[in-house]
Design a protein around this motif. Structure first.
Motif, PDB file in Angstrom:
ATOM      1  N   UNK A 113     -17.600  15.745  56.462  1.00 47.67           N
ATOM      2  CA  UNK A 113     -17.607  14.400  56.926  1.00 47.67           C
ATOM      3  C   UNK A 113     -18.838  13.690  56.181  1.00 47.67           C
ATOM      4  N   UNK A 114     -20.007  14.307  56.161  1.00 49.68           N
ATOM      5  CA  UNK A 114     -21.092  13.633  55.374  1.00 49.68           C
ATOM      6  C   UNK A 114     -20.819  13.463  54.056  1.00 49.68           C
ATOM      7  N   UNK A 115     -20.302  14.378  53.378  1.00 51.88           N
ATOM      8  CA  UNK A 115     -19.929  14.254  51.816  1.00 51.88           C
ATOM      9  C   UNK A 115     -19.063  13.022  51.732  1.00 51.88           C
ATOM     10  N   UNK A 116     -17.966  12.942  52.611  1.00 48.76           N
ATOM     11  CA  UNK A 116     -16.904  11.878  52.463  1.00 48.76           C
ATOM     12  C   UNK A 116     -17.237  10.483  52.692  1.00 48.76           C
ATOM     13  N   UNK A 117     -18.465  10.601  53.567  1.00 53.87           N
ATOM     14  CA  UNK A 117     -19.140   9.472  54.015  1.00 53.87           C
ATOM     15  C   UNK A 117     -19.375   8.354  52.926  1.00 53.87           C
ATOM     16  N   UNK A 118     -19.913   8.942  51.789  1.00 52.56           N
ATOM     17  CA  UNK A 118     -20.298   8.208  50.718  1.00 52.56           C
ATOM     18  C   UNK A 118     -19.477   8.368  49.249  1.00 52.56           C
ATOM     19  N   UNK A 119     -18.166   8.979  49.636  1.00 56.56           N
ATOM     20  CA  UNK A 119     -17.520   9.608  48.418  1.00 56.56           C
ATOM     21  C   UNK A 119     -16.488   8.094  47.974  1.00 56.56           C
ATOM     22  N   UNK A 120     -16.675   7.861  46.773  1.00 60.28           N
ATOM     23  CA  UNK A 120     -15.928   6.893  46.041  1.00 60.28           C
ATOM     24  C   UNK A 120     -14.979   7.102  45.001  1.00 60.28           C
ATOM     25  N   UNK A 121     -14.805   8.502  44.943  1.00 62.39           N
ATOM     26  CA  UNK A 121     -13.694   8.868  43.892  1.00 62.39           C
ATOM     27  C   UNK A 121     -12.178   8.576  44.184  1.00 62.39           C
ATOM     28  N   UNK A 122     -11.557   8.727  43.015  1.00 64.42           N
ATOM     29  CA  UNK A 122     -10.089   8.440  43.153  1.00 64.42           C
ATOM     30  C   UNK A 122      -9.252   9.745  43.455  1.00 64.42           C
ATOM     31  N   UNK A 123      -9.959  10.966  42.597  1.00 61.96           N
ATOM     32  CA  UNK A 123      -9.364  12.449  42.789  1.00 61.96           C
ATOM     33  C   UNK A 123     -10.092  13.215  43.104  1.00 61.96           C
ATOM     34  N   UNK A 124     -11.313  13.401  42.617  1.00 61.53           N
ATOM     35  CA  UNK A 124     -12.339  14.559  42.715  1.00 61.53           C
ATOM     36  C   UNK A 124     -12.916  14.395  44.165  1.00 61.53           C
ATOM     37  N   UNK A 125     -12.768  15.375  44.818  1.00 64.68           N
ATOM     38  CA  UNK A 125     -13.327  15.596  46.129  1.00 64.68           C
ATOM     39  C   UNK A 125     -12.615  15.155  47.069  1.00 64.68           C
ATOM     40  N   UNK A 126     -11.240  14.644  46.885  1.00 65.13           N
ATOM     41  CA  UNK A 126     -10.059  14.214  47.881  1.00 65.13           C
ATOM     42  C   UNK A 126      -9.619  15.809  48.599  1.00 65.13           C
ATOM     43  N   UNK A 127     -10.056  16.807  48.000  1.00 67.27           N
ATOM     44  CA  UNK A 127      -9.492  18.124  48.692  1.00 67.27           C
ATOM     45  C   UNK A 127     -10.983  18.858  48.617  1.00 67.27           C
ATOM     46  N   UNK A 128     -11.523  19.225  49.823  1.00 70.21           N
ATOM     47  CA  UNK A 128     -12.789  19.981  49.719  1.00 70.21           C
ATOM     48  C   UNK A 128     -12.782  21.276  50.718  1.00 70.21           C
ATOM     49  N   UNK A 129     -13.107  22.119  49.845  1.00 72.39           N
ATOM     50  CA  UNK A 129     -13.018  23.534  50.887  1.00 72.39           C
ATOM     51  C   UNK A 129     -14.727  23.979  51.171  1.00 72.39           C
ATOM     52  N   UNK A 130     -14.993  24.030  52.227  1.00 75.24           N
ATOM     53  CA  UNK A 130     -16.648  23.921  52.465  1.00 75.24           C
ATOM     54  C   UNK A 130     -16.639  25.580  53.201  1.00 75.24           C
ATOM     55  N   UNK A 131     -17.648  26.236  52.681  1.00 79.12           N
ATOM     56  CA  UNK A 131     -17.708  27.548  53.121  1.00 79.12           C
ATOM     57  C   UNK A 131     -19.116  27.859  53.456  1.00 79.12           C
ATOM     58  N   UNK A 132     -19.463  28.669  54.551  1.00 82.67           N
ATOM     59  CA  UNK A 132     -20.718  28.864  54.884  1.00 82.67           C
ATOM     60  C   UNK A 132     -21.353  30.109  53.931  1.00 82.67           C
ATOM     61  N   UNK A 133     -20.431  30.821  53.542  1.00 86.73           N
ATOM     62  CA  UNK A 133     -20.881  31.834  52.333  1.00 86.73           C
ATOM     63  C   UNK A 133     -19.476  32.325  51.457  1.00 86.73           C
ATOM     64  N   UNK A 134     -19.647  32.445  50.234  1.00 88.99           N
ATOM     65  CA  UNK A 134     -18.723  32.917  49.282  1.00 88.99           C
ATOM     66  C   UNK A 134     -19.429  34.001  48.345  1.00 88.99           C
TER      67      UNK A 134
END
Length: 279
Positions: A10-31
């Motif tokens: 939510x916080x990443x998208x709150x200032x995101x202004x891209x057309x394609x990059x970041x429209x799908x975000x997979x966020x993990x605690x650990x990888x």
């Protein structure tokens, strides 16, 4: 210093202004590794611009499978899937310029968000006051339709204090907060990075690398330096870096074989090497 705020979609998208990059975000605690996860997603059909980001990596890696220091909840570890190559570029030119373009985008992001000027060490390191603050690992594959897939892996030391680095890294590594003396909002940093990267990749596709090459050279701390380039198979090249070629290669003027030589050595173009800045 106050703690680093957690990453959230939510916080990443709150200032995101891209057309394609970041429209799908997979966020993990650990990888284990964001690059490994992103490549698996890409080969399973994940869309162009999909981002994998994690708070911690257990097997983060740099070039040549070197271990990447990845403590939890303080830095930025992300990988971006890029599918669309430029129609006016050959595949080799595209693959050569994507990591340099990514490095330039990161430098411009850090300037905008943290007010810090990074130097770019060819081909994939980011330096702050001669200390390493980040790096890039690009890995490529072909999709079933023979379109190139590039995964741009980025590791950036953001809010890790100097005393938290392993002892062997303290003389050579740093973080953004060490220079700003304040924590950096990683959510805003990632959103700005995705915008800068999207705009730079769009320019590379549409207009080629002409302006990007000039911008890269302006920030490149390797230009004009005496270097040792480790080429592999026991080969090394000693010389002075004079320019970045039109295909992204490092143009090096070798040290003359004889100190009495009156004519300059011919330029050598280096396309893959570990480069060490010499004093």
């Amino acid at each position: 210093m106050s703690p680093s705020a957690p990453l959230t979609v939510e916080n990443i998208r709150s200032t995101l202004a891209t057309r394609a990059l970041g429209q799908q975000i997979h966020l993990y605690r650990e990888l284990a590794s964001t690059n490994s996860e992103a490549m698996s997603l890409a080969q399973a059909g994940a869309a162009h611009g999909t981002v994998v980001v994690t708070e911690s990596q257990t097997a983060g890696r740099g070039r040549h499978a070197r271990v990447w220091f990845s403590p939890p909840a303080v830095n930025l570890y992300c990988s971006i899937i890029v599918r669309e190559a430029g129609p006016g570029l050959s595949l080799s030119e595209w693959l050569s310029w994507v990591p340099l373009t990514a490095a330039l985008a990161i430098a411009e992001t850090v300037q905008a968000v943290a007010g810090l000027s990074l130097a770019l060490k060819w081909p994939n390191d980011l330096l702050l006051n001669e200390s390493k603050v980040g790096g890039i690992l690009c890995e490529s594959s072909l999709s079933a339709a023979n379109d190139p897939i590039v995964v741009i892996g980025i590791g950036l030391n953001v809010n890790v204090p100097r005393e938290s680095f392993p002892e062997e890294l303290r003389p050579i590594a740093t973080s953004l907060c060490e220079a700003t003396h304040r924590p950096i909002d990683r959510n805003r940093l990632l959103a700005q990075l995705l915008l800068e990267l999207e705009q730079s990749l769009d320019e590379l596709r549409s207009h080629g690398p002409t302006r990007l090459r000039q911008a890269y050279q302006t920030r490149c701390g390797t230009l004009g330096r005496h270097v040792r380039a480790i080429l592999g198979a026991g080969q090394e090249l000693l010389g002075t870096v004079e320019a970045i070629g039109s295909d992204g290669a490092l143009q090096v003027r070798p040290v003359p074989a004889s100190p009495d030589s009156s004519s300059p050595s011919p330029l050598i173009e280096v396309r893959a090497a570990d480069v060490i800045h010499l004093r």
